[in-house]
Enzyme design. Structure first.
Site, PDB file in Angstrom:
ATOM      1  N   GLU A  88       0.825  -1.213   0.038  1.00  0.00           N
ATOM      2  CA  GLU A  88      -0.025   0.023   0.260  1.00  0.00           C
ATOM      3  C   GLU A  88       0.886   1.299   0.071  1.00  0.00           C
ATOM      4  O   GLU A  88       2.109   1.017  -0.115  1.00  0.00           O
ATOM      5  CB  GLU A  88      -0.951  -0.053   1.120  1.00  0.00           C
ATOM      6  CG  GLU A  88      -0.374   0.234   2.611  1.00  0.00           C
ATOM      7  CD  GLU A  88      -1.466   0.286   3.562  1.00  0.00           C
ATOM      8  OE1 GLU A  88      -1.519   0.855   4.415  1.00  0.00           O
ATOM      9  OE2 GLU A  88      -2.295  -0.602   3.257  1.00  0.00           O
ATOM     10  N   CYS A 102       8.803  10.143  -2.081  1.00  0.00           N
ATOM     11  CA  CYS A 102       8.703  11.584  -1.822  1.00  0.00           C
ATOM     12  C   CYS A 102       9.834  11.543  -0.697  1.00  0.00           C
ATOM     13  O   CYS A 102      10.313  10.707   0.022  1.00  0.00           O
ATOM     14  CB  CYS A 102       7.341  11.962  -1.542  1.00  0.00           C
ATOM     15  SG  CYS A 102       6.822  11.487   0.296  1.00  0.00           S
ATOM     16  N   CYS A 120       8.898  10.277   2.801  1.00  0.00           N
ATOM     17  CA  CYS A 120       9.038   8.860   2.931  1.00  0.00           C
ATOM     18  C   CYS A 120      10.294   8.389   2.943  1.00  0.00           C
ATOM     19  O   CYS A 120      10.741   7.206   3.645  1.00  0.00           O
ATOM     20  CB  CYS A 120       8.323   8.045   1.667  1.00  0.00           C
ATOM     21  SG  CYS A 120       6.367   8.421   1.710  1.00  0.00           S
TER      22      CYS A 120
END
Length: 120
Positions: free
Chosen positions: A42, A74, A77
């Site tokens: 996910e 990103c 992350c």
């Protein structure tokens, strides 16, 4: 491509297809390979994996809908991934399943890491 990488890339594409993004309309999918061989998927794979008790990871595959270039996680992350070590394999995956292999320490040079928290 090894079977595990094939599965990781496939699952990140499946996760992208299930992404809920009504405002940004920018679906992202991720599939995370844990040290014990489990795959967690996910967009928020790292948070889900940690919630399931995993703390050691070896690879992640990431994808979005951009077809003409490879796109990485990103910045936020990347920093979260770095909290679990810098030597991850990262598979930047296009919608057609092609991928580019790189490493987290290459995507986030000079990162703040757990080593910075060590007391002198």
């Amino acid at each position: 491509m090894t079977d595990k990488v094939t599965e990781l890339v496939s699952k990140c594409l499946q996760a992208r297809d299930l992404a809920y993004c009504p405002y940004s309309r920018f679906p992202v999918g991720a599939a995370l390979l844990t040290a014990d061989g489990a795959i967690v998927t996910e967009r928020t794979a790292i948070q889900r994996a940690v919630a399931e008790g995993h703390r050691q990871f070896t690879a992640i595959a990431v994808t979005c809908d951009i077809k003409d270039r490879f796109v990485g996680p990103c910045g936020a992350c990347r920093q979260v991934l770095m909290e679990f070590g810098s030597n991850w394999t990262v598979y930047l995956t296009k919608p057609d399943g092609t991928y580019k292999e790189t490493h987290l320490h290459e995507l986030l040079p000079l990162a703040f890491s757990p080593e910075h928290l060590a007391k002198n």
